[in-house]
Design a protein around this motif. Structure first.
Motif, PDB file in Angstrom:
ATOM      1  N   LEU A   9       0.850  -1.191   0.000  1.00 22.65           N
ATOM      2  CA  LEU A   9       0.000   0.000   0.000  1.00 22.65           C
ATOM      3  C   LEU A   9       0.883   1.237   0.000  1.00 22.65           C
ATOM      4  O   LEU A   9       1.850   1.325   0.746  1.00 22.65           O
ATOM      5  CB  LEU A   9      -0.907   0.018   1.233  1.00 22.65           C
ATOM      6  CG  LEU A   9      -1.816   1.242   1.401  1.00 22.65           C
ATOM      7  CD1 LEU A   9      -2.889   1.272   0.319  1.00 22.65           C
ATOM      8  CD2 LEU A   9      -2.452   1.252   2.783  1.00 22.65           C
ATOM      9  N   ILE A  54      -8.021   5.582   3.386  1.00 27.09           N
ATOM     10  CA  ILE A  54      -7.548   4.255   2.971  1.00 27.09           C
ATOM     11  C   ILE A  54      -8.689   3.240   3.048  1.00 27.09           C
ATOM     12  O   ILE A  54      -8.820   2.358   2.193  1.00 27.09           O
ATOM     13  CB  ILE A  54      -6.361   3.803   3.842  1.00 27.09           C
ATOM     14  CG1 ILE A  54      -5.164   4.742   3.651  1.00 27.09           C
ATOM     15  CG2 ILE A  54      -5.958   2.358   3.510  1.00 27.09           C
ATOM     16  CD1 ILE A  54      -4.031   4.495   4.630  1.00 27.09           C
ATOM     17  N   LEU A  65      -3.757   6.745  -4.234  1.00 25.88           N
ATOM     18  CA  LEU A  65      -3.647   5.503  -3.483  1.00 25.88           C
ATOM     19  C   LEU A  65      -3.185   4.404  -4.439  1.00 25.88           C
ATOM     20  O   LEU A  65      -3.738   4.243  -5.524  1.00 25.88           O
ATOM     21  CB  LEU A  65      -4.998   5.097  -2.878  1.00 25.88           C
ATOM     22  CG  LEU A  65      -5.547   5.923  -1.715  1.00 25.88           C
ATOM     23  CD1 LEU A  65      -6.932   5.408  -1.335  1.00 25.88           C
ATOM     24  CD2 LEU A  65      -4.623   5.853  -0.519  1.00 25.88           C
ATOM     25  N   CYS A  67      -2.459   0.284  -4.431  1.00 31.49           N
ATOM     26  CA  CYS A  67      -2.625  -0.968  -3.695  1.00 31.49           C
ATOM     27  C   CYS A  67      -2.057  -2.105  -4.535  1.00 31.49           C
ATOM     28  O   CYS A  67      -2.514  -2.339  -5.662  1.00 31.49           O
ATOM     29  CB  CYS A  67      -4.098  -1.193  -3.385  1.00 31.49           C
ATOM     30  SG  CYS A  67      -4.426  -2.554  -2.264  1.00 31.49           S
ATOM     31  N   ASN A  68      -1.049  -2.785  -3.975  1.00 30.10           N
ATOM     32  CA  ASN A  68      -0.382  -3.886  -4.683  1.00 30.10           C
ATOM     33  C   ASN A  68       0.056  -3.477  -6.089  1.00 30.10           C
ATOM     34  O   ASN A  68      -0.138  -4.193  -7.073  1.00 30.10           O
ATOM     35  CB  ASN A  68      -1.302  -5.107  -4.748  1.00 30.10           C
ATOM     36  CG  ASN A  68      -1.519  -5.730  -3.375  1.00 30.10           C
ATOM     37  OD1 ASN A  68      -0.574  -5.941  -2.620  1.00 30.10           O
ATOM     38  ND2 ASN A  68      -2.766  -5.996  -3.031  1.00 30.10           N
ATOM     39  N   LYS A  83     -10.518  -4.858  -2.118  1.00 33.30           N
ATOM     40  CA  LYS A  83      -9.091  -4.670  -2.344  1.00 33.30           C
ATOM     41  C   LYS A  83      -8.251  -5.310  -1.245  1.00 33.30           C
ATOM     42  O   LYS A  83      -7.028  -5.198  -1.239  1.00 33.30           O
ATOM     43  CB  LYS A  83      -8.754  -3.169  -2.407  1.00 33.30           C
ATOM     44  CG  LYS A  83      -9.459  -2.407  -3.517  1.00 33.30           C
ATOM     45  CD  LYS A  83      -8.967  -2.844  -4.889  1.00 33.30           C
ATOM     46  CE  LYS A  83      -9.639  -2.038  -5.995  1.00 33.30           C
ATOM     47  NZ  LYS A  83      -9.233  -2.506  -7.335  1.00 33.30           N
ATOM     48  N   ILE A  85      -8.627  -4.667   2.131  1.00 28.24           N
ATOM     49  CA  ILE A  85      -8.365  -3.732   3.228  1.00 28.24           C
ATOM     50  C   ILE A  85      -9.545  -3.737   4.195  1.00 28.24           C
ATOM     51  O   ILE A  85     -10.671  -3.423   3.821  1.00 28.24           O
ATOM     52  CB  ILE A  85      -8.153  -2.292   2.696  1.00 28.24           C
ATOM     53  CG1 ILE A  85      -6.994  -2.263   1.695  1.00 28.24           C
ATOM     54  CG2 ILE A  85      -7.887  -1.333   3.852  1.00 28.24           C
ATOM     55  CD1 ILE A  85      -6.858  -0.930   0.973  1.00 28.24           C
ATOM     56  N   ILE A 169      -4.571  -6.501   4.351  1.00 25.09           N
ATOM     57  CA  ILE A 169      -4.204  -5.246   5.010  1.00 25.09           C
ATOM     58  C   ILE A 169      -5.274  -4.957   6.060  1.00 25.09           C
ATOM     59  O   ILE A 169      -6.459  -4.884   5.744  1.00 25.09           O
ATOM     60  CB  ILE A 169      -4.142  -4.074   4.012  1.00 25.09           C
ATOM     61  CG1 ILE A 169      -3.042  -4.310   2.968  1.00 25.09           C
ATOM     62  CG2 ILE A 169      -3.909  -2.756   4.749  1.00 25.09           C
ATOM     63  CD1 ILE A 169      -3.065  -3.306   1.835  1.00 25.09           C
TER      64      ILE A 169
END
Length: 507
Positions: A9, A54, A65, A67-68, A83, A85, A169
C-alpha cells in the motif's frame, strides 16, 4: 524502506479539507508486506482521516492511493474490502441487538444462504463463526447478543471480523483502547501471528511504549502534515514525543501527594452485579487508583457508587454521613461526579453541540426561575473551561461529533467539573487520548487533588495508574484482592493481585 516489490500500500501526496479546516496536507505513507506500521500523532493530527481515506469512508481531495502496485479509487468500505483492506475503528461499529455470528459476517451472509428466499444455513454460520473465534483462541458463545458483551469482548469481535474477511491489510485504529495490559499482550500475539502469514497491519495508537514493542516502522503526523517515518530500532519514547509535539519532552518528576487524613468517601460492604463485599475509604486530596482485568467489576462498582446501578447490599458515607444514591442526579447533588468509560454510549449526547454537551448537567445554575437560560453566563463558563482544558475546536456551537476522541473526553470532564464536585470518578479518562493530551489530563487530575478533591481513577494502563495514584485498589473477579500503598507499587504485584495471586508475591 523495503524495495517496491514488497510494498502493498502506498499513499502519495494525500490532502483533505473539511470546510475551512485542513485535515491532511500532502501526506505520504507506505506499508510493506507482513509489517506492522504504526501511525501516531496528537488528537487532530490527521490519523483517523488518513485511515478513513484508505478504508473508503472518506474521499481525498488530492493525491493517489496505490494498492499492490495498482492505482486505485476506494469510494466505500465495501470497495476497500474487495481490495483486501479491512478497518477496525476506535469507535466500535457493531450492532448491539444482533448476536456475535451476525455481527462478524454482516454484509457477507450471501455465502450462507440456502434458498432464494434468503434463509440462512445456521449450522454452517455457526461453524464458520467458531472457526473465526478460534483464530484468536476466544472462548465465547457465538449466539451471544453483542449488547451483553463487555467493551473488551466487543473489541475482540471487531478484530475477528476483520481477520475473517481474508484481508491482507488490516487497519487497527486504537485497537487496545479498551483492553487491559494482559489482553493487550494477547492482541500483540495475534498481530505477530498475522504478520507471519503475510498480513500487513496499520496500527494507530497513542501509546508510545506499546508502539515500540509491536511496530516495525513508525510514521508521525502533526497538524495534518507528514513529519517523518522511522524504524523501531531508531526510535525512543523521547524522540517520538518530540516528533509528535514539535517540542522537547520535559523530564517528569515524582508526583507529590496531597492526601490528608480527612475521609471524603467510605464504601462499606458494597455488593451488586459484578462485585461482592467491597469496602474502602477515599481521602481528601487523594487519587485512589482502581486496577483489575476485564470482568473484575471495576466499572460496575463505579457505576454503583455513582447511583447509576442499584446495589444489593452496602452503605455509602460522605464526610462520615450515610447516603444512598438512587440515581446519578442524587449523587451529583452530594458532590459526586463521574466520567464514564464508554464515551459514546454513556457520556455524550451525539445530536447536540459542544456547548450543550458541556453545560447540560449545569443548567439549573445557568437559568433564572428554572427557565430562560442566561446565555452570557453560559458562554462565559464554556469559554472558561475550553481554556482550562485546552479543548481544540472551531467554535462551541459545532457538533460534538466533529471533535477528536480526546477533545470529546475533555468536554465530558468539563461538564463534570462545572458542578464543582468534591469527589470525581474517572473511568479510563485517557482512553484514546494522545501523549500531549494525556500530559494535560494528568496535570488537571493533579491540580484537582491539590485543591482537595477526592479522585477515583480506573485505568487499564499499569504505567499510568502507578504514576498517578497515591494508593491502588486491585479487584479480582468482583472482589477486592488488595489495596497497595505507594511504596508497594510494581507491575508484578498489580498483575499478581489482579489474577488472584497477590498473597503469593514475594516482596
Amino acid at each position: 524502506m523495503s524495495d517496491n516489490s514488497n510494498i502493498v500500500l502506498e499513499v502519495r501526496n494525500i490532502s483533505k479539507s473539511f470546510g475551512g479546516t485542513k485535515a491532511l496536507s500532502n501526506v505520504d505513507f507506505s506499508l510493506n508486506r507482513g509489517e506492522v506500521h504504526a501511525v501516531i500523532g496528537e488528537n487532530g493530527a490527521g490519523k483517523t482521516t488518513l485511515m478513513n481515506i484508505i478504508g473508503g469512508i472518506v474521499k481525498q481531495d488530492n493525491g493517489t492511493l496505490i494498492c499492490n502496485g495498482e492505482k486505485v479509487t476506494i469510494s466505500s468500505p465495501q470497495e476497500a474490502l474487495k481490495k483486501g483492506i479491512a478497518t477496525i475503528h476506535q469507535e466500535l461499529t457493531m450492532i448491539p441487538h444482533l448476536n456475535i455470528m451476525e455481527n462478524i459476517f454482516m454484509g457477507r451472509m450471501q455465502k450462507f444462504k440456502i434458498s432464494r428466499l434468503g434463509f440462512i444455513n445456521q449450522k454452517k454460520l455457526l461453524k464458520s463463526t467458531s472457526n473465526a473465534l478460534n483464530l484468536i483462541h476466544l472462548s465465547i458463545d457465538p449466539k451471544k447478543i453483542v449488547k451483553d458483551l463487555s467493551i473488551s469482548e466487543r473489541q475482540e469481535i471487531e478484530i475477528i471480523k476483520a481477520i475473517s474477511s481474508d484481508a491482507d491489510i488490516i487497519i487497527m485504529d486504537e485497537p487496545n483502547s479498551s483492553l487491559t495490559d494482559v489482553e493487550t499482550k494477547k492482541l500483540f500475539n495475534i498481530i505477530k501471528g498475522l504478520t507471519k502469514e503475510g498480513v500487513s497491519i496499520v496500527y494507530v495508537s497513542h501509546r508510545i511504549e506499546e508502539i515500540l514493542q509491536i511496530a516495525d516502522r513508525i510514521t508521525v503526523l502533526r497538524d495534518g502534515k507528514f513529519i517523518g517515518t522511522v524504524k523501531k530500532e531508531d526510535a525512543s519514547v523521547k524522540s517520538l514525543f518530540n516528533m509528535i509535539a514539535g517540542r522537547n519532552m520535559k523530564s517528569t518528576e515524582p508526583r507529590k501527594s496531597y492526601k490528608t487524613n480527612h475521609k471524603l468517601l467510605s464504601i462499606k460492604g458494597f455488593t451488586g452485579k459484578g462485585f461482592q463485599n467491597i469496602s474502602f475509604d477515599l481521602y481528601e486530596g487523594e487519587i485512589l487508583g482502581f486496577y483489575g482485568l476485564v470482568g473484575s467489576g471495576r466499572s460496575e462498582l463505579a457505576r454503583a457508587i455513582y447511583g447509576a446501578d442499584r446495589i444489593e447490599a452496602g452503605k455509602t458515607y460522605i464526610d462520615e454521613r450515610e447516603f444512598y444514591f438512587k440515581s446519578p442526579v442524587e449523587a451529583i447533588k452530594k458532590g459526586v461526579a463521574m466520567v464514564p468509560e464508554d464515551r459514546k454510549d454513556q457520556g455524550l449526547f451525539l445530536n447536540l453541540s459542544v456547548s450543550s454537551n458541556m453545560t447540560i448537567s449545569h443548567l439549573p445554575n445557568l437559568s433564572h426561575l428554572k427557565f430562560n437560560i442566561k446565555s452570557s453566563k453560559e458562554n462565559k463558563l464554556i469559554a472558561e473551561f475550553i481554556r482550562k482544558l485546552n479543548i481544540k475546536l472551531r467554535n462551541p456551537d459545532q457538533s460534538i461529533n466533529d471533535l477528536s476522541g480526546g477533545n470529546q473526553q475533555k468536554v465530558i470532564l468539563a461538564r463534570n467539573l462545572m458542578i464543582d464536585p468534591k469527589i470525581i470518578i474517572l473511568d479510563e479518562p485517557t482512553q484514546g487520548i494522545d501523549v500531549g493530551a494525556k500530559e494535560e489530563i494528568y496535570k488537571l487530575i493533579d491540580n484537582l487533588a491539590k485543591q482537595g478533591m477526592g479522585i477515583i481513577l480506573i485505568s487499564s494502563e499499569i504505567s499510568e495508574i502507578i504514576a498517578v495514584s497515591d494508593r491502588i485498589a486491585v479487584l479480582h473477579e468482583g472482589r477486592l484482592s488488595g489495596i497497595l500503598k505507594k511504596e508497594e507499587f510494581s507491575e508484578q504485584k498489580l498483575i499478581a493481585y489482579a489474577t488472584g495471586y497477590g498473597n503469593q508475591v514475594v516482596t
